[in-house]
Design a protein around this motif. Structure first.
Motif: not given
Length: 554
Positions: A375, A422, A426
RNA sequence: GCCUUCGUAGCUCAGGGGAUAGAGCGAGGGUUUCCUAAACCCUAGGCCGCAGGUUCGAAUCCUGCCGAGGGCACCA
Protein backbone atom coordinates in the motif's frame (compact mmCIF):
# COMPACT_ATOMS: atom_id res chain seq x y z
CA UNK A 1 -4.22 -17.97 -42.92
CA UNK A 2 -2.40 -15.31 -40.99
CA UNK A 3 -0.73 -12.72 -43.12
CA UNK A 4 2.45 -13.47 -41.23
CA UNK A 5 2.32 -17.07 -42.40
CA UNK A 6 1.60 -16.00 -45.96
CA UNK A 7 4.73 -13.92 -45.93
CA UNK A 8 6.73 -16.84 -44.62
CA UNK A 9 5.31 -18.83 -47.49
CA UNK A 10 6.40 -16.18 -49.97
CA UNK A 11 9.93 -16.41 -48.64
CA UNK A 12 9.95 -20.19 -48.83
CA UNK A 13 8.71 -20.03 -52.41
CA UNK A 14 11.33 -17.45 -53.30
CA UNK A 15 14.07 -19.62 -51.88
CA UNK A 16 12.86 -22.68 -53.74
CA UNK A 17 12.58 -20.70 -56.93
CA UNK A 18 16.11 -19.35 -56.58
CA UNK A 19 17.35 -22.89 -55.97
CA UNK A 20 15.56 -24.17 -59.05
CA UNK A 21 16.98 -21.36 -61.14
CA UNK A 22 20.39 -22.42 -59.97
CA UNK A 23 21.29 -19.00 -58.61
CA UNK A 24 21.90 -20.44 -55.18
CA UNK A 25 22.81 -23.88 -54.02
CA UNK A 26 20.25 -26.06 -52.30
CA UNK A 27 19.69 -25.14 -48.68
CA UNK A 28 19.27 -27.86 -46.07
CA UNK A 29 16.35 -27.78 -43.67
CA UNK A 30 15.78 -24.52 -41.90
CA UNK A 31 12.88 -22.57 -40.52
CA UNK A 32 11.91 -19.30 -42.07
CA UNK A 33 10.77 -16.74 -39.52
CA UNK A 34 9.53 -13.20 -39.73
CA UNK A 35 9.04 -10.66 -37.01
CA UNK A 36 7.61 -7.23 -36.49
CA UNK A 37 10.44 -4.72 -36.64
CA UNK A 38 10.57 -1.97 -34.04
CA UNK A 39 10.99 0.78 -36.55
CA UNK A 40 8.41 1.77 -39.09
CA UNK A 41 10.92 2.24 -41.90
CA UNK A 42 11.73 -1.45 -41.60
CA UNK A 43 8.24 -2.39 -42.69
CA UNK A 44 5.45 -4.48 -41.20
CA UNK A 45 7.36 -7.73 -41.32
CA UNK A 46 11.03 -8.42 -41.45
CA UNK A 47 13.01 -11.56 -42.13
CA UNK A 48 16.58 -12.40 -41.27
CA UNK A 49 16.61 -15.34 -43.69
CA UNK A 50 19.68 -14.20 -45.69
CA UNK A 51 21.66 -13.69 -42.49
CA UNK A 52 20.69 -17.15 -41.30
CA UNK A 53 21.65 -19.08 -44.40
CA UNK A 54 24.53 -17.02 -45.74
CA UNK A 55 27.01 -19.54 -44.39
CA UNK A 56 25.17 -22.46 -45.94
CA UNK A 57 25.01 -21.06 -49.49
CA UNK A 58 28.29 -19.19 -49.27
CA UNK A 59 26.90 -15.91 -50.52
CA UNK A 60 27.10 -12.72 -48.49
CA UNK A 61 23.84 -11.92 -46.78
CA UNK A 62 23.18 -8.67 -48.60
CA UNK A 63 23.77 -10.24 -52.02
CA UNK A 64 21.65 -13.18 -50.99
CA UNK A 65 18.85 -10.82 -49.99
CA UNK A 66 18.99 -9.29 -53.48
CA UNK A 67 18.70 -12.70 -55.08
CA UNK A 68 15.84 -13.79 -52.85
CA UNK A 69 13.66 -10.73 -53.32
CA UNK A 70 13.85 -11.13 -57.07
CA UNK A 71 12.10 -14.47 -56.64
CA UNK A 72 9.40 -13.34 -54.22
CA UNK A 73 5.99 -13.78 -55.88
CA UNK A 74 3.65 -10.83 -55.90
CA UNK A 75 0.92 -10.76 -53.30
CA UNK A 76 -2.11 -8.47 -52.90
CA UNK A 77 -1.17 -7.58 -49.37
CA UNK A 78 2.43 -6.74 -50.05
CA UNK A 79 3.11 -3.33 -51.50
CA UNK A 80 6.87 -3.58 -51.63
CA UNK A 81 9.81 -5.56 -50.37
CA UNK A 82 13.10 -3.95 -49.48
CA UNK A 83 16.48 -5.19 -48.46
CA UNK A 84 18.43 -3.57 -45.68
CA UNK A 85 21.93 -4.09 -44.37
CA UNK A 86 23.33 -6.29 -43.05
CA UNK A 87 20.89 -8.58 -44.87
CA UNK A 88 17.29 -8.14 -43.81
CA UNK A 89 14.30 -8.49 -46.11
CA UNK A 90 11.55 -6.07 -45.14
CA UNK A 91 7.92 -6.36 -46.20
CA UNK A 92 5.58 -3.38 -46.40
CA UNK A 93 1.87 -4.10 -46.44
CA UNK A 94 -0.30 -2.14 -48.83
CA UNK A 95 -2.59 0.33 -47.12
CA UNK A 96 -5.41 -0.70 -49.39
CA UNK A 97 -5.13 -4.32 -48.32
CA UNK A 98 -4.83 -3.41 -44.65
CA UNK A 99 -7.94 -1.23 -44.91
CA UNK A 100 -9.88 -4.11 -46.45
CA UNK A 101 -9.15 -6.21 -43.38
CA UNK A 102 -11.37 -3.90 -41.33
CA UNK A 103 -14.29 -5.39 -43.16
CA UNK A 104 -13.13 -8.95 -42.50
CA UNK A 105 -12.56 -8.32 -38.80
CA UNK A 106 -15.87 -6.52 -38.35
CA UNK A 107 -17.89 -9.39 -39.75
CA UNK A 108 -15.97 -12.36 -38.42
CA UNK A 109 -16.76 -13.43 -34.87
CA UNK A 110 -14.08 -16.04 -35.02
CA UNK A 111 -11.35 -13.56 -35.85
CA UNK A 112 -8.38 -14.44 -33.70
CA UNK A 113 -9.08 -18.14 -33.51
CA UNK A 114 -5.95 -19.82 -34.69
CA UNK A 115 -6.01 -23.25 -36.24
CA UNK A 116 -4.94 -25.92 -33.84
CA UNK A 117 -3.31 -29.24 -34.40
CA UNK A 118 -2.84 -32.22 -32.15
CA UNK A 119 -4.61 -32.65 -28.87
CA UNK A 120 -7.88 -30.83 -28.37
CA UNK A 121 -8.95 -31.83 -24.93
CA UNK A 122 -7.22 -30.16 -22.12
CA UNK A 123 -7.59 -29.91 -18.41
CA UNK A 124 -6.49 -26.90 -16.44
CA UNK A 125 -6.27 -27.27 -12.71
CA UNK A 126 -5.68 -24.15 -10.68
CA UNK A 127 -6.16 -22.40 -7.35
CA UNK A 128 -6.79 -25.67 -5.46
CA UNK A 129 -6.12 -23.86 -2.20
CA UNK A 130 -6.63 -25.80 0.99
CA UNK A 131 -10.23 -25.53 2.11
CA UNK A 132 -9.09 -24.98 5.66
CA UNK A 133 -9.18 -21.23 5.27
CA UNK A 134 -10.35 -18.47 2.96
CA UNK A 135 -8.33 -17.96 -0.18
CA UNK A 136 -5.69 -15.28 -0.10
CA UNK A 137 -4.15 -12.81 -2.51
CA UNK A 138 -1.62 -15.23 -3.97
CA UNK A 139 -4.44 -17.58 -4.95
CA UNK A 140 -5.99 -14.68 -6.81
CA UNK A 141 -3.02 -14.57 -9.11
CA UNK A 142 -3.35 -18.26 -9.90
CA UNK A 143 -7.07 -17.75 -10.44
CA UNK A 144 -6.58 -14.92 -12.93
CA UNK A 145 -3.88 -16.76 -14.84
CA UNK A 146 -5.77 -20.05 -14.96
CA UNK A 147 -9.09 -18.54 -15.87
CA UNK A 148 -7.71 -16.38 -18.67
CA UNK A 149 -5.70 -19.25 -20.05
CA UNK A 150 -8.78 -21.47 -20.00
CA UNK A 151 -10.81 -18.78 -21.76
CA UNK A 152 -8.19 -18.47 -24.46
CA UNK A 153 -7.96 -22.21 -25.03
CA UNK A 154 -11.74 -22.43 -25.23
CA UNK A 155 -11.95 -19.54 -27.65
CA UNK A 156 -9.55 -21.35 -29.94
CA UNK A 157 -11.70 -24.44 -29.99
CA UNK A 158 -10.24 -26.66 -27.32
CA UNK A 159 -12.38 -28.72 -25.00
CA UNK A 160 -11.33 -27.31 -21.68
CA UNK A 161 -12.13 -28.56 -18.23
CA UNK A 162 -11.32 -26.26 -15.36
CA UNK A 163 -10.83 -28.14 -12.16
CA UNK A 164 -10.27 -27.32 -8.51
CA UNK A 165 -8.59 -30.03 -6.47
CA UNK A 166 -9.96 -30.06 -2.95
CA UNK A 167 -7.47 -31.19 -0.35
CA UNK A 168 -10.10 -32.67 1.89
CA UNK A 169 -8.02 -35.55 3.16
CA UNK A 170 -4.96 -35.80 5.30
CA UNK A 171 -3.75 -34.30 8.52
CA UNK A 172 -4.61 -30.69 7.72
CA UNK A 173 -8.26 -31.49 7.59
CA UNK A 174 -8.10 -33.40 10.84
CA UNK A 175 -6.50 -30.45 12.61
CA UNK A 176 -9.06 -28.19 11.00
CA UNK A 177 -11.82 -30.35 12.47
CA UNK A 178 -10.22 -30.33 15.89
CA UNK A 179 -9.88 -26.57 15.81
CA UNK A 180 -13.44 -26.11 14.71
CA UNK A 181 -14.72 -28.44 17.41
CA UNK A 182 -12.75 -26.54 20.04
CA UNK A 183 -14.26 -23.25 18.85
CA UNK A 184 -17.67 -24.86 18.86
CA UNK A 185 -17.23 -26.02 22.44
CA UNK A 186 -16.05 -22.55 23.45
CA UNK A 187 -19.16 -21.00 21.94
CA UNK A 188 -21.17 -23.25 24.18
CA UNK A 189 -19.28 -21.96 27.18
CA UNK A 190 -17.00 -24.95 27.55
CA UNK A 191 -13.31 -24.89 28.20
CA UNK A 192 -11.48 -26.08 25.12
CA UNK A 193 -8.03 -25.37 23.77
CA UNK A 194 -6.95 -25.39 20.16
CA UNK A 195 -4.85 -28.32 19.01
CA UNK A 196 -1.13 -27.87 18.29
CA UNK A 197 -0.68 -26.31 14.85
CA UNK A 198 -4.36 -25.48 14.89
CA UNK A 199 -5.97 -22.71 12.89
CA UNK A 200 -6.01 -19.62 15.06
CA UNK A 201 -7.77 -17.35 12.56
CA UNK A 202 -10.94 -15.66 13.72
CA UNK A 203 -12.80 -17.02 10.71
CA UNK A 204 -12.83 -20.33 12.57
CA UNK A 205 -14.92 -18.72 15.29
CA UNK A 206 -17.33 -17.39 12.66
CA UNK A 207 -17.48 -20.85 11.19
CA UNK A 208 -18.23 -22.42 14.55
CA UNK A 209 -20.91 -19.81 15.10
CA UNK A 210 -22.49 -20.70 11.78
CA UNK A 211 -22.59 -24.34 12.75
CA UNK A 212 -23.96 -23.48 16.13
CA UNK A 213 -26.69 -21.40 14.52
CA UNK A 214 -27.64 -24.24 12.25
CA UNK A 215 -27.22 -27.23 14.50
CA UNK A 216 -27.39 -25.77 17.99
CA UNK A 217 -25.86 -28.14 20.49
CA UNK A 218 -26.32 -31.28 18.38
CA UNK A 219 -22.62 -32.02 18.34
CA UNK A 220 -22.32 -31.52 22.10
CA UNK A 221 -24.67 -34.35 22.72
CA UNK A 222 -22.82 -36.79 20.56
CA UNK A 223 -20.04 -38.51 22.31
CA UNK A 224 -18.35 -40.64 19.73
CA UNK A 225 -15.06 -40.40 17.94
CA UNK A 226 -16.53 -39.38 14.64
CA UNK A 227 -17.86 -36.07 15.90
CA UNK A 228 -14.68 -34.23 14.97
CA UNK A 229 -14.73 -35.75 11.52
CA UNK A 230 -18.37 -34.80 11.08
CA UNK A 231 -17.98 -31.26 12.20
CA UNK A 232 -14.77 -31.01 10.15
CA UNK A 233 -16.52 -32.09 6.97
CA UNK A 234 -19.32 -29.68 7.68
CA UNK A 235 -16.78 -26.91 8.12
CA UNK A 236 -15.01 -27.85 4.90
CA UNK A 237 -18.27 -27.71 3.00
CA UNK A 238 -18.99 -24.25 4.29
CA UNK A 239 -15.45 -23.11 3.53
CA UNK A 240 -15.77 -24.39 -0.03
CA UNK A 241 -18.97 -22.45 -0.50
CA UNK A 242 -17.08 -19.37 0.67
CA UNK A 243 -14.22 -20.10 -1.73
CA UNK A 244 -16.64 -20.53 -4.61
CA UNK A 245 -18.17 -17.23 -3.74
CA UNK A 246 -14.82 -15.44 -3.47
CA UNK A 247 -13.77 -16.81 -6.85
CA UNK A 248 -17.03 -15.74 -8.37
CA UNK A 249 -16.17 -12.23 -7.28
CA UNK A 250 -13.35 -12.24 -9.80
CA UNK A 251 -15.30 -14.06 -12.45
CA UNK A 252 -13.84 -17.51 -11.93
CA UNK A 253 -16.05 -20.58 -12.03
CA UNK A 254 -14.86 -24.15 -12.17
CA UNK A 255 -16.38 -26.99 -14.16
CA UNK A 256 -15.29 -29.57 -11.69
CA UNK A 257 -14.40 -29.85 -8.01
CA UNK A 258 -12.32 -32.92 -7.42
CA UNK A 259 -12.12 -34.41 -3.96
CA UNK A 260 -8.81 -35.75 -2.76
CA UNK A 261 -10.66 -38.06 -0.42
CA UNK A 262 -12.37 -39.76 -3.35
CA UNK A 263 -8.99 -41.18 -4.39
CA UNK A 264 -8.79 -43.19 -1.18
CA UNK A 265 -11.71 -45.55 -1.82
CA UNK A 266 -11.43 -49.33 -1.51
CA UNK A 267 -10.19 -49.95 -5.05
CA UNK A 268 -9.45 -46.34 -5.71
CA UNK A 269 -6.61 -44.70 -7.55
CA UNK A 270 -4.41 -44.52 -4.49
CA UNK A 271 -4.47 -48.31 -4.09
CA UNK A 272 -3.89 -48.71 -7.80
CA UNK A 273 -0.80 -46.56 -8.02
CA UNK A 274 0.61 -48.23 -4.93
CA UNK A 275 0.23 -51.64 -6.45
CA UNK A 276 1.65 -50.51 -9.79
CA UNK A 277 4.71 -49.07 -8.09
CA UNK A 278 5.06 -52.18 -5.94
CA UNK A 279 4.87 -54.39 -9.02
CA UNK A 280 7.49 -52.31 -10.74
CA UNK A 281 9.68 -52.63 -7.70
CA UNK A 282 9.97 -48.92 -7.25
CA UNK A 283 9.02 -48.98 -3.62
CA UNK A 284 11.03 -49.69 -0.56
CA UNK A 285 10.43 -49.69 3.18
CA UNK A 286 12.74 -47.75 5.41
CA UNK A 287 12.39 -46.42 8.97
CA UNK A 288 8.85 -47.69 9.06
CA UNK A 289 7.78 -45.60 6.07
CA UNK A 290 7.17 -46.52 2.44
CA UNK A 291 9.41 -44.75 -0.06
CA UNK A 292 9.27 -44.23 -3.79
CA UNK A 293 12.79 -44.98 -5.00
CA UNK A 294 12.81 -41.96 -7.25
CA UNK A 295 16.55 -41.46 -6.97
CA UNK A 296 16.92 -44.46 -9.27
CA UNK A 297 15.00 -42.44 -11.84
CA UNK A 298 17.38 -39.55 -11.65
CA UNK A 299 15.61 -37.58 -8.94
CA UNK A 300 17.79 -36.02 -6.28
CA UNK A 301 16.31 -38.24 -3.61
CA UNK A 302 13.72 -40.79 -2.65
CA UNK A 303 10.35 -39.60 -1.41
CA UNK A 304 7.99 -40.88 1.21
CA UNK A 305 4.65 -42.21 -0.01
CA UNK A 306 3.28 -43.63 3.21
CA UNK A 307 4.28 -42.33 6.60
CA UNK A 308 5.24 -44.65 9.39
CA UNK A 309 1.80 -44.06 10.92
CA UNK A 310 0.24 -45.52 7.79
CA UNK A 311 -1.18 -42.34 6.28
CA UNK A 312 -0.33 -41.36 2.71
CA UNK A 313 1.61 -38.20 1.96
CA UNK A 314 0.41 -35.39 -0.27
CA UNK A 315 2.87 -36.68 -2.84
CA UNK A 316 1.22 -40.11 -2.93
CA UNK A 317 -2.28 -38.72 -3.32
CA UNK A 318 -1.07 -36.34 -5.99
CA UNK A 319 0.33 -39.24 -7.96
CA UNK A 320 -3.03 -40.97 -7.62
CA UNK A 321 -4.77 -37.81 -8.73
CA UNK A 322 -2.66 -37.50 -11.86
CA UNK A 323 -3.05 -41.19 -12.56
CA UNK A 324 -6.77 -40.51 -12.50
CA UNK A 325 -6.36 -37.56 -14.88
CA UNK A 326 -4.18 -39.30 -17.43
CA UNK A 327 -5.13 -42.95 -17.27
CA UNK A 328 -8.80 -42.83 -16.31
CA UNK A 329 -10.05 -39.55 -17.67
CA UNK A 330 -7.54 -39.78 -20.52
CA UNK A 331 -6.70 -36.13 -20.88
CA UNK A 332 -4.17 -35.54 -23.65
CA UNK A 333 -2.87 -32.57 -21.90
CA UNK A 334 -3.03 -31.34 -18.35
CA UNK A 335 -1.93 -27.94 -17.12
CA UNK A 336 -1.41 -27.46 -13.41
CA UNK A 337 -1.00 -23.93 -12.18
CA UNK A 338 0.89 -23.71 -8.92
CA UNK A 339 2.59 -21.13 -6.76
CA UNK A 340 6.36 -21.13 -7.04
CA UNK A 341 6.64 -22.62 -3.57
CA UNK A 342 5.63 -25.95 -5.13
CA UNK A 343 8.48 -25.87 -7.58
CA UNK A 344 10.34 -28.74 -5.97
CA UNK A 345 7.34 -30.98 -6.46
CA UNK A 346 7.29 -30.75 -10.27
CA UNK A 347 10.08 -33.04 -11.21
CA UNK A 348 9.25 -35.83 -8.76
CA UNK A 349 5.58 -35.77 -9.77
CA UNK A 350 6.52 -36.11 -13.42
CA UNK A 351 8.81 -39.00 -12.62
CA UNK A 352 6.00 -40.74 -10.77
CA UNK A 353 3.47 -40.12 -13.54
CA UNK A 354 5.73 -41.93 -15.99
CA UNK A 355 6.18 -44.76 -13.52
CA UNK A 356 2.47 -45.38 -13.15
CA UNK A 357 1.93 -45.52 -16.89
CA UNK A 358 1.17 -41.94 -17.79
CA UNK A 359 3.14 -39.65 -20.02
CA UNK A 360 4.56 -36.71 -18.17
CA UNK A 361 5.09 -34.84 -21.40
CA UNK A 362 1.36 -34.24 -21.36
CA UNK A 363 1.73 -32.33 -18.13
CA UNK A 364 2.67 -28.68 -18.05
CA UNK A 365 3.17 -27.14 -14.68
CA UNK A 366 2.89 -23.39 -14.81
CA UNK A 367 4.49 -21.84 -11.77
CA UNK A 368 3.77 -18.32 -10.76
CA UNK A 369 6.00 -16.34 -8.45
CA UNK A 370 4.50 -15.17 -5.24
CA UNK A 371 2.64 -11.95 -4.68
CA UNK A 372 3.76 -9.12 -2.47
CA UNK A 373 1.06 -6.77 -1.33
CA UNK A 374 1.82 -3.11 -0.95
CA UNK A 375 0.00 0.00 0.00
CA UNK A 376 2.13 2.83 -1.31
CA UNK A 377 5.55 2.45 0.29
CA UNK A 378 4.31 0.13 2.95
CA UNK A 379 4.51 -3.61 2.52
CA UNK A 380 1.32 -5.26 3.71
CA UNK A 381 2.12 -8.54 5.42
CA UNK A 382 0.04 -11.31 3.93
CA UNK A 383 -0.54 -12.81 7.30
CA UNK A 384 -1.09 -10.19 9.93
CA UNK A 385 -1.52 -11.48 13.43
CA UNK A 386 -1.46 -15.17 13.98
CA UNK A 387 -3.77 -16.75 11.46
CA UNK A 388 -5.29 -13.53 10.13
CA UNK A 389 -4.61 -13.21 6.43
CA UNK A 390 -5.36 -10.70 3.73
CA UNK A 391 -7.98 -12.53 1.77
CA UNK A 392 -8.69 -12.30 -1.90
CA UNK A 393 -12.13 -11.04 -0.95
CA UNK A 394 -10.53 -8.12 0.95
CA UNK A 395 -8.56 -7.11 -2.11
CA UNK A 396 -11.43 -7.46 -4.55
CA UNK A 397 -13.63 -5.41 -2.25
CA UNK A 398 -10.99 -2.71 -2.21
CA UNK A 399 -9.99 -2.47 -5.88
CA UNK A 400 -12.90 -4.05 -7.72
CA UNK A 401 -13.19 -7.17 -9.82
CA UNK A 402 -11.89 -5.75 -13.09
CA UNK A 403 -8.83 -4.06 -11.65
CA UNK A 404 -7.99 -7.15 -9.61
CA UNK A 405 -8.16 -9.37 -12.70
CA UNK A 406 -6.07 -6.96 -14.70
CA UNK A 407 -3.33 -6.49 -12.13
CA UNK A 408 -3.03 -10.19 -11.39
CA UNK A 409 -2.79 -10.91 -15.07
CA UNK A 410 -0.53 -8.13 -16.32
CA UNK A 411 2.71 -9.43 -14.84
CA UNK A 412 4.36 -12.48 -16.37
CA UNK A 413 4.09 -15.57 -14.18
CA UNK A 414 7.87 -15.88 -13.79
CA UNK A 415 8.08 -12.41 -12.43
CA UNK A 416 7.48 -11.85 -8.76
CA UNK A 417 4.58 -9.46 -8.54
CA UNK A 418 3.89 -6.46 -6.42
CA UNK A 419 0.26 -5.63 -6.02
CA UNK A 420 -0.03 -2.01 -4.96
CA UNK A 421 -3.44 -1.44 -3.46
CA UNK A 422 -2.94 2.30 -3.40
CA UNK A 423 -2.14 2.38 -7.09
CA UNK A 424 -5.00 0.11 -8.02
CA UNK A 425 -7.53 2.24 -6.15
CA UNK A 426 -6.38 5.80 -5.66
CA UNK A 427 -5.20 6.28 -9.20
CA UNK A 428 -8.09 4.46 -10.66
CA UNK A 429 -8.59 7.21 -13.22
CA UNK A 430 -5.26 6.40 -14.81
CA UNK A 431 -5.57 2.72 -14.27
CA UNK A 432 -4.81 0.69 -17.39
CA UNK A 433 -7.96 -1.33 -16.97
CA UNK A 434 -10.13 1.77 -17.18
CA UNK A 435 -8.12 3.01 -20.10
CA UNK A 436 -8.95 -0.15 -22.01
CA UNK A 437 -12.57 -0.18 -20.93
CA UNK A 438 -12.89 3.46 -21.83
CA UNK A 439 -11.93 2.67 -25.40
CA UNK A 440 -14.78 0.18 -25.54
CA UNK A 441 -17.24 2.63 -23.98
CA UNK A 442 -16.23 5.37 -26.40
CA UNK A 443 -16.88 3.10 -29.34
CA UNK A 444 -20.30 2.13 -28.04
CA UNK A 445 -21.14 5.74 -27.52
CA UNK A 446 -20.17 6.69 -31.08
CA UNK A 447 -22.11 3.77 -32.49
CA UNK A 448 -25.14 4.97 -30.56
CA UNK A 449 -24.76 8.44 -31.97
CA UNK A 450 -24.48 7.00 -35.47
CA UNK A 451 -27.79 5.22 -35.01
CA UNK A 452 -29.39 8.53 -34.01
CA UNK A 453 -27.95 10.16 -37.10
CA UNK A 454 -29.14 7.26 -39.23
CA UNK A 455 -25.65 6.30 -40.24
CA UNK A 456 -24.34 2.76 -40.37
CA UNK A 457 -21.50 0.75 -41.82
CA UNK A 458 -23.42 -0.66 -44.77
CA UNK A 459 -22.04 1.85 -47.23
CA UNK A 460 -18.50 1.42 -46.09
CA UNK A 461 -15.75 1.76 -48.63
CA UNK A 462 -12.51 0.62 -47.08
CA UNK A 463 -10.51 2.57 -49.65
CA UNK A 464 -11.44 5.65 -47.64
CA UNK A 465 -9.62 4.28 -44.60
CA UNK A 466 -6.27 5.73 -45.50
CA UNK A 467 -5.33 8.00 -42.63
CA UNK A 468 -2.17 6.94 -40.84
CA UNK A 469 -4.11 6.53 -37.60
CA UNK A 470 -6.68 4.32 -39.33
CA UNK A 471 -4.03 2.09 -40.86
CA UNK A 472 -2.20 1.87 -37.57
CA UNK A 473 -5.36 0.83 -35.77
CA UNK A 474 -6.10 -1.93 -38.27
CA UNK A 475 -2.53 -3.15 -38.10
CA UNK A 476 -2.99 -3.40 -34.33
CA UNK A 477 -6.17 -5.39 -34.82
CA UNK A 478 -4.37 -7.76 -37.15
CA UNK A 479 -1.96 -8.65 -34.37
CA UNK A 480 -4.69 -10.28 -32.33
CA UNK A 481 -4.37 -13.83 -33.72
CA UNK A 482 -0.63 -13.75 -33.17
CA UNK A 483 -1.20 -12.74 -29.56
CA UNK A 484 -3.63 -15.61 -29.04
CA UNK A 485 -1.06 -17.96 -30.50
CA UNK A 486 1.64 -16.71 -28.14
CA UNK A 487 -0.59 -16.91 -25.10
CA UNK A 488 -1.25 -20.56 -25.84
CA UNK A 489 2.23 -21.60 -26.89
CA UNK A 490 3.97 -19.86 -24.01
CA UNK A 491 1.13 -20.39 -21.51
CA UNK A 492 1.53 -16.69 -20.89
CA UNK A 493 -1.80 -14.88 -20.58
CA UNK A 494 -0.07 -11.64 -19.57
CA UNK A 495 0.38 -10.97 -23.28
CA UNK A 496 -3.37 -10.35 -23.40
CA UNK A 497 -3.10 -7.50 -20.95
CA UNK A 498 -0.29 -5.79 -22.79
CA UNK A 499 -1.87 -6.21 -26.16
CA UNK A 500 -5.17 -4.83 -24.89
CA UNK A 501 -3.43 -1.71 -23.72
CA UNK A 502 -1.66 -1.24 -27.06
CA UNK A 503 -4.85 -1.73 -28.97
CA UNK A 504 -6.68 0.75 -26.77
CA UNK A 505 -3.88 3.25 -27.37
CA UNK A 506 -4.19 2.80 -31.14
CA UNK A 507 -7.89 3.41 -30.87
CA UNK A 508 -7.61 6.51 -28.66
CA UNK A 509 -5.09 7.91 -31.09
CA UNK A 510 -7.42 7.24 -34.00
CA UNK A 511 -10.23 8.89 -32.10
CA UNK A 512 -8.15 12.02 -31.70
CA UNK A 513 -7.20 12.12 -35.38
CA UNK A 514 -10.35 11.04 -37.17
CA UNK A 515 -13.87 12.14 -36.56
CA UNK A 516 -16.25 9.28 -37.21
CA UNK A 517 -19.77 10.69 -37.37
CA UNK A 518 -19.99 13.35 -40.06
CA UNK A 519 -23.40 13.86 -41.62
CA UNK A 520 -21.93 15.66 -44.59
CA UNK A 521 -19.61 12.76 -45.37
CA UNK A 522 -21.83 9.67 -45.14
CA UNK A 523 -19.50 7.34 -46.99
CA UNK A 524 -16.50 8.21 -44.86
CA UNK A 525 -18.64 7.95 -41.73
CA UNK A 526 -19.84 4.58 -42.83
CA UNK A 527 -16.32 3.34 -43.44
CA UNK A 528 -15.14 4.53 -40.07
CA UNK A 529 -18.13 2.95 -38.39
CA UNK A 530 -17.02 -0.31 -39.93
CA UNK A 531 -13.61 0.18 -38.39
CA UNK A 532 -15.23 0.87 -35.03
CA UNK A 533 -17.19 -2.34 -35.25
CA UNK A 534 -14.02 -4.25 -35.98
CA UNK A 535 -12.26 -2.61 -33.06
CA UNK A 536 -15.13 -3.24 -30.73
CA UNK A 537 -15.19 -6.91 -31.69
CA UNK A 538 -11.56 -7.40 -30.83
CA UNK A 539 -11.63 -5.26 -27.68
CA UNK A 540 -14.69 -7.01 -26.34
CA UNK A 541 -13.15 -10.35 -27.14
CA UNK A 542 -9.90 -9.67 -25.43
CA UNK A 543 -11.57 -8.19 -22.37
CA UNK A 544 -13.69 -11.32 -22.26
CA UNK A 545 -10.62 -13.54 -22.41
CA UNK A 546 -9.16 -11.62 -19.50
CA UNK A 547 -12.41 -11.88 -17.56
CA UNK A 548 -12.88 -8.14 -17.50
CA UNK A 549 -16.18 -6.47 -18.32
CA UNK A 550 -16.60 -4.44 -21.51
CA UNK A 551 -18.84 -1.54 -20.51
CA UNK A 552 -20.91 0.40 -23.03
CA UNK A 553 -20.65 3.55 -21.00
CA UNK A 554 -18.49 4.83 -18.20
C1' G B 1 25.77 -26.32 -0.19
C1' C B 2 22.33 -27.97 -4.25
C1' C B 3 17.87 -26.81 -7.42
C1' U B 4 14.83 -22.82 -9.36
C1' U B 5 12.88 -17.82 -10.73
C1' C B 6 14.37 -12.96 -11.14
C1' G B 7 17.77 -8.25 -11.62
C1' U B 8 15.73 -3.39 -17.88
C1' A B 9 13.88 4.54 -16.80
C1' G B 10 12.67 7.44 -10.02
C1' C B 11 8.37 3.37 -9.40
C1' U B 12 5.43 -0.96 -11.57
C1' C B 13 6.45 -3.86 -15.69
C1' A B 14 6.89 -5.47 -21.36
C1' G B 15 10.57 -7.18 -24.82
C1' G B 16 13.76 -13.35 -24.08
C1' G B 17 19.11 -13.80 -30.85
C1' G B 18 18.14 -8.59 -35.07
C1' A B 19 18.49 -2.85 -36.98
C1' U B 20 18.44 3.62 -32.94
C1' A B 21 15.68 -1.12 -26.00
C1' G B 22 9.56 0.08 -25.08
C1' A B 23 4.83 1.17 -22.22
C1' G B 24 2.14 2.96 -17.88
C1' C B 25 2.68 5.71 -13.35
C1' G B 26 5.49 9.76 -11.51
C1' A B 27 8.09 14.81 -13.56
C1' G B 28 7.78 19.17 -17.18
C1' G B 29 4.94 21.47 -21.24
C1' G B 30 0.81 21.79 -24.81
C1' U B 31 -4.46 20.38 -26.81
C1' U B 32 -11.52 21.08 -25.76
C1' U B 33 -17.12 26.36 -30.03
C1' C B 34 -16.74 19.44 -32.70
C1' C B 35 -18.55 11.63 -31.64
C1' U B 36 -17.03 10.65 -23.54
C1' A B 37 -10.48 15.13 -21.46
C1' A B 38 -11.17 8.18 -17.61
C1' A B 39 -8.52 11.09 -23.84
C1' C B 40 -4.67 13.05 -27.30
C1' C B 41 0.29 15.31 -28.54
C1' C B 42 5.41 16.83 -27.16
C1' U B 43 9.86 16.75 -23.68
C1' A B 44 13.18 14.89 -19.98
C1' G B 45 14.74 10.30 -17.91
C1' G B 46 18.73 3.80 -19.45
C1' C B 47 26.86 1.09 -19.19
C1' C B 48 19.31 -3.83 -19.83
C1' G B 49 23.34 -6.15 -11.98
C1' C B 50 28.99 -7.13 -13.08
C1' A B 51 32.80 -9.88 -15.96
C1' G B 52 34.02 -13.21 -19.68
C1' G B 53 32.38 -16.43 -23.91
C1' U B 54 29.40 -18.06 -28.43
C1' U B 55 27.53 -15.30 -32.97
C1' C B 56 27.54 -11.55 -38.97
C1' G B 57 24.63 -9.59 -34.61
C1' A B 58 23.62 -10.41 -27.25
C1' A B 59 19.19 -6.93 -22.80
C1' U B 60 18.02 -11.86 -24.90
C1' C B 61 22.02 -17.89 -25.35
C1' C B 62 26.41 -20.20 -22.22
C1' U B 63 29.87 -19.86 -17.86
C1' G B 64 31.33 -17.39 -13.45
C1' C B 65 30.44 -13.68 -9.79
C1' C B 66 27.17 -10.14 -6.95
C1' G B 67 22.14 -9.21 -5.16
C1' A B 68 16.73 -10.64 -4.20
C1' G B 69 12.55 -14.31 -3.88
C1' G B 70 11.10 -19.55 -3.64
C1' G B 71 12.35 -24.78 -2.81
C1' C B 72 15.55 -28.79 -0.86
C1' A B 73 10.01 -32.53 5.54
C1' C B 74 7.37 -39.05 7.34
C1' C B 75 3.65 -30.12 5.54
C1' A B 76 0.51 -29.26 1.51
Amino acid sequence: MLIRDEIILLLEQALKSAENAGTISSVPNHTVTVEHPNRQEHGNFSSNLPLKIQGLVKIKALDLAKIIIEHIPTHDAVERVEIAPPGFINFFLSDKWVAQQASVIASDDSFGQISITGEKSIQIEYVSANPTGPIHVGNGRGAAIGSSLANTFKFTGYQVQQEYYINDGGTQVLIFGQTLYARYLQLHGNEASLPDNGYPGSYMIDLAQEIKNQYGGDFMEQNNDSVIEQIGMLGIEIMIEGIKNDLKQIGVEFDSWFSEKSLMKENGQYRQIMSILTEKNQITERDGAVWFTSSELGESKDNVLVRSDGTPTYYATDIAYHYEKFIERKFDRVIDIWGADHQGHVSRLKAAIDSVGGNSEGLDVLLYQLVTLRRGDEIVPLSKRAGEIVTLANVVAEVGEDAARYFFLATGANQPMEFDLELAVKQSDDNPVYYIQYAHARISSILDLAVEQKLDSRNANTDLLSDAAEIKLIVSLLLFPEIVERVLSDLAPHHLAHYARELAASFHNFYGQCRVVQIEKPELSSSRLLLLEATRNVLARILGLMGISAPDSM
